[in-house]
Design a protein around this motif. Sequence first.
Motif, PDB file in Angstrom:
ATOM      1  N   PHE A 139      21.949  -4.775  31.166  1.00 41.48           N
ATOM      2  CA  PHE A 139      20.553  -5.183  31.351  1.00 41.48           C
ATOM      3  C   PHE A 139      19.597  -4.053  30.953  1.00 41.48           C
ATOM      4  CE2 PHE A 139      21.188  -8.930  34.570  1.00 41.48           C
ATOM      5  CZ  PHE A 139      21.840  -9.650  33.569  1.00 41.48           C
ATOM      6  N   ILE A 176      19.221  -4.511  27.369  1.00 40.64           N
ATOM      7  CA  ILE A 176      18.286  -5.611  27.064  1.00 40.64           C
ATOM      8  C   ILE A 176      16.852  -5.109  27.208  1.00 40.64           C
ATOM      9  CG2 ILE A 176      17.424  -7.834  27.935  1.00 40.64           C
ATOM     10  CD1 ILE A 176      20.348  -8.686  28.340  1.00 40.64           C
ATOM     11  N   ILE A 190      20.014  -4.988  22.994  1.00 42.36           N
ATOM     12  CA  ILE A 190      20.709  -6.283  23.010  1.00 42.36           C
ATOM     13  C   ILE A 190      19.611  -7.338  23.059  1.00 42.36           C
ATOM     14  CG2 ILE A 190      22.155  -7.822  24.408  1.00 42.36           C
ATOM     15  CD1 ILE A 190      23.709  -5.423  25.366  1.00 42.36           C
ATOM     16  N   PHE A 244      14.165 -13.251  31.275  1.00 37.66           N
ATOM     17  CA  PHE A 244      14.796 -13.847  30.091  1.00 37.66           C
ATOM     18  C   PHE A 244      15.766 -14.941  30.520  1.00 37.66           C
ATOM     19  CE2 PHE A 244      18.713 -11.432  30.791  1.00 37.66           C
ATOM     20  CZ  PHE A 244      18.239 -10.286  31.439  1.00 37.66           C
ATOM     21  N   ASP A 272      19.145 -16.875  31.024  1.00 37.88           N
ATOM     22  CA  ASP A 272      20.549 -16.508  31.214  1.00 37.88           C
ATOM     23  C   ASP A 272      21.367 -17.018  30.029  1.00 37.88           C
ATOM     24  OD1 ASP A 272      22.371 -15.802  34.019  1.00 37.88           O
ATOM     25  OD2 ASP A 272      23.406 -16.657  32.288  1.00 37.88           O
ATOM     26  N   ILE A 273      22.302 -16.185  29.581  1.00 39.64           N
ATOM     27  CA  ILE A 273      23.097 -16.533  28.395  1.00 39.64           C
ATOM     28  C   ILE A 273      24.072 -17.680  28.682  1.00 39.64           C
ATOM     29  CG2 ILE A 273      25.072 -14.963  28.699  1.00 39.64           C
ATOM     30  CD1 ILE A 273      24.577 -14.078  25.763  1.00 39.64           C
ATOM     31  N   ALA A 274      24.429 -17.871  29.942  1.00 38.97           N
ATOM     32  CA  ALA A 274      25.362 -18.942  30.336  1.00 38.97           C
ATOM     33  C   ALA A 274      24.754 -19.706  31.511  1.00 38.97           C
ATOM     34  CB  ALA A 274      26.721 -18.346  30.717  1.00 38.97           C
ATOM     35  N   TRP A 286      23.498 -22.059  34.491  1.00 37.42           N
ATOM     36  CA  TRP A 286      24.139 -22.981  35.443  1.00 37.42           C
ATOM     37  C   TRP A 286      23.307 -24.242  35.608  1.00 37.42           C
ATOM     38  CZ3 TRP A 286      24.372 -19.293  40.298  1.00 37.42           C
ATOM     39  CH2 TRP A 286      24.986 -18.076  39.944  1.00 37.42           C
ATOM     40  N   HIS A 337      17.360 -21.750  33.551  1.00 34.21           N
ATOM     41  CA  HIS A 337      17.995 -20.667  34.323  1.00 34.21           C
ATOM     42  C   HIS A 337      17.536 -19.345  33.721  1.00 34.21           C
ATOM     43  CE1 HIS A 337      22.031 -18.836  35.977  1.00 34.21           C
ATOM     44  NE2 HIS A 337      20.985 -18.077  36.237  1.00 34.21           N
ATOM     45  N   LEU A 351      16.576 -15.081  34.435  1.00 36.67           N
ATOM     46  CA  LEU A 351      16.857 -13.895  35.248  1.00 36.67           C
ATOM     47  C   LEU A 351      15.602 -13.040  35.263  1.00 36.67           C
ATOM     48  CD1 LEU A 351      20.337 -12.987  33.682  1.00 36.67           C
ATOM     49  CD2 LEU A 351      19.918 -14.202  35.841  1.00 36.67           C
ATOM     50  N   ASN A 397      22.760 -12.387  43.805  1.00 38.41           N
ATOM     51  CA  ASN A 397      24.126 -11.979  44.134  1.00 38.41           C
ATOM     52  C   ASN A 397      24.135 -10.468  44.343  1.00 38.41           C
ATOM     53  OD1 ASN A 397      25.101 -14.608  43.820  1.00 38.41           O
ATOM     54  ND2 ASN A 397      25.397 -14.331  41.617  1.00 38.41           N
ATOM     55  N   GLN A 428      28.414 -10.285  42.598  1.00 34.64           N
ATOM     56  CA  GLN A 428      27.522  -9.711  41.578  1.00 34.64           C
ATOM     57  C   GLN A 428      28.364  -9.191  40.423  1.00 34.64           C
ATOM     58  OE1 GLN A 428      25.059  -6.468  42.992  1.00 34.64           O
ATOM     59  NE2 GLN A 428      24.108  -6.174  40.990  1.00 34.64           N
ATOM     60  N   GLU A 429      28.106  -9.711  39.215  1.00 35.52           N
ATOM     61  CA  GLU A 429      28.887  -9.285  38.048  1.00 35.52           C
ATOM     62  C   GLU A 429      28.174  -8.208  37.256  1.00 35.52           C
ATOM     63  OE1 GLU A 429      29.918 -12.793  35.827  1.00 35.52           O
ATOM     64  OE2 GLU A 429      31.144 -13.559  37.473  1.00 35.52           O
ATOM     65  N   VAL A 430      26.880  -8.337  37.096  1.00 36.87           N
ATOM     66  CA  VAL A 430      26.119  -7.326  36.347  1.00 36.87           C
ATOM     67  C   VAL A 430      25.464  -6.380  37.348  1.00 36.87           C
ATOM     68  CG1 VAL A 430      24.206  -6.914  34.762  1.00 36.87           C
ATOM     69  CG2 VAL A 430      25.717  -8.873  34.394  1.00 36.87           C
ATOM     70  N   HIS A 487      18.302 -14.680  39.966  1.00 33.21           N
ATOM     71  CA  HIS A 487      18.482 -15.935  39.219  1.00 33.21           C
ATOM     72  C   HIS A 487      17.425 -16.915  39.722  1.00 33.21           C
ATOM     73  CE1 HIS A 487      22.782 -15.164  37.921  1.00 33.21           C
ATOM     74  NE2 HIS A 487      22.742 -14.364  38.971  1.00 33.21           N
TER      75      HIS A 487
HETATM   76  P1  5GP Z   1      25.622 -12.123  38.494  1.00 28.64           P
HETATM   77  O1  5GP Z   1      26.944 -12.813  38.639  1.00 28.64           O
HETATM   78  O2  5GP Z   1      25.774 -10.640  38.307  1.00 28.64           O
HETATM   79  O3  5GP Z   1      24.652 -12.476  39.595  1.00 28.64           O
HETATM   80  O4  5GP Z   1      24.961 -12.751  37.213  1.00 28.64           O
HETATM   81  C1  5GP Z   1      24.887 -12.124  35.982  1.00 28.64           C
HETATM   82  C2  5GP Z   1      24.307 -13.141  35.017  1.00 28.64           C
HETATM   83  O5  5GP Z   1      23.971 -12.459  33.835  1.00 28.64           O
HETATM   84  C3  5GP Z   1      25.276 -14.251  34.646  1.00 28.64           C
HETATM   85  O6  5GP Z   1      24.712 -15.512  34.979  1.00 28.64           O
HETATM   86  C4  5GP Z   1      25.461 -14.085  33.125  1.00 28.64           C
HETATM   87  O7  5GP Z   1      25.543 -15.316  32.438  1.00 28.64           O
HETATM   88  C5  5GP Z   1      24.234 -13.302  32.736  1.00 28.64           C
HETATM   89  N1  5GP Z   1      24.437 -12.418  31.588  1.00 28.64           N
HETATM   90  C6  5GP Z   1      25.452 -11.529  31.421  1.00 28.64           C
HETATM   91  N2  5GP Z   1      25.331 -10.880  30.249  1.00 28.64           N
HETATM   92  C7  5GP Z   1      24.194 -11.355  29.669  1.00 28.64           C
HETATM   93  C8  5GP Z   1      23.538 -11.087  28.430  1.00 28.64           C
HETATM   94  O8  5GP Z   1      23.954 -10.247  27.626  1.00 28.64           O
HETATM   95  N3  5GP Z   1      22.409 -11.778  28.157  1.00 28.64           N
HETATM   96  C9  5GP Z   1      21.894 -12.703  29.027  1.00 28.64           C
HETATM   97  N4  5GP Z   1      20.775 -13.326  28.658  1.00 28.64           N
HETATM   98  N5  5GP Z   1      22.495 -12.999  30.199  1.00 28.64           N
HETATM   99  C10 5GP Z   1      23.630 -12.339  30.514  1.00 28.64           C
END
Ligand code: 5GP
Length: 115
Positions: free
Chosen positions: A9, A12, A17, A31, A33-35, A37, A41, A43, A89, A96-98, A104
């Motif tokens: 991030f 970004i 990125i 921006f 979210d790339i995936a 839900w 959506h 962030l 998260n 929390q992944e990132v 969100h």
């Molecule tokens: P977390 O699980 O950490 O709360 O959510 C991280 C979110 O960041 C996920 O929904 C994932 O799709 C989004 N994300 C991860 N990498 C990128 C990216 O490079 N670009 C964008 N736009 N979203 C990202």
Amino acid sequence: MSADPNCIFCKIVAGQIPCRKVHEDDELLVFHDIAPWAPVHVLIIPKQHVTTMYDTTDEHAPLMGRMMAMAPKLMRDLGVTNGFRIVVNTGRDGMQEVQHVHMHVMGGPRPWIKG
Ligand code: 5GP
Ligand code: ZN
């Protein structure tokens, strides 16, 4: 402003990125979210690197407050009229992944992929 060179991030924020930007000001970036839900959506992130909500203190209250306060306008501007959901998260058990604080904000007609 602090940044972590290994943080996706922060990259970004730095423009290293690409993202589908919705809003930017001195402190915050929003921006898509790339995936997603949900149909909409986004962030909301602080531009400064803060790893997790566990690391926030009273000092961050105005920043976190601004993140939440901008959600209704963002959703309205993106055509969401029937409610939305905010998720932060936090940490491992919070899934929390990132590792850069983010909020969100999700809306649009159901069904959603998650949640
Ligand atoms: P977390 O699980 O950490 O709360 O959510 C991280 C979110 O960041 C996920 O929904 C994932 O799709 C989004 N994300 C991860 N990498 C990128 C990216 O490079 N670009 C964008 N736009 N979203 C990202
Ligand atoms: Zn970061």
